[in-house]
Design an enzyme around this catalytic site. Sequence first.
Site, PDB file in Angstrom:
ATOM      1  CB  CYS A  56      23.356 -68.407  12.825  1.00  0.00           C
ATOM      2  SG  CYS A  56      23.239 -66.886  13.798  1.00  0.00           S
ATOM      3  CG  ASP A 107      21.310 -71.882  13.888  1.00  0.00           C
ATOM      4  OD1 ASP A 107      22.163 -71.944  14.782  1.00  0.00           O
ATOM      5  OD2 ASP A 107      20.806 -70.816  13.495  1.00  0.00           O
TER       6      ASP A 107
END
Length: 134
Positions: free
Chosen positions: A47, A54
Amino acid sequence: MRRLPASGPLPRPRDPEEGRETLREEAIPAADVQRVRLRALEFTSLCPKTGQPDFGRVTIDYEPRDRCLESKALKFYLWSFRDEGEFCETLAARIADDVVYAVSPRRVRVDIEQNVRGGIEIVATAERGEAAAD
């Protein structure tokens, strides 16, 4: 440009640019196929806001011309994003552009399905090339 080993463990990519060049260099001649779909079910990036990982899935669906993506090179390429901070939407566009760079398909569609975080799942799609026949 580093050539990938014929067998054994893959070296770690330095960055997405090296992955992109490897994707192009390792491309294989296209067989008599109309469509190729590749799914990576364990895609990881970072992220860009929090630096947290992520997780998600990447689907690359393309209509080849003369060359196809080689699966080991694709693994290497996707691994190059593990330490990259980019939004899901940016990644979908970047991967689509890199597939065009690597194999010049007639058409490509990239879907990134980011796992739920904070109750929200993101699905980003990027398409390049000729209009789909279906």
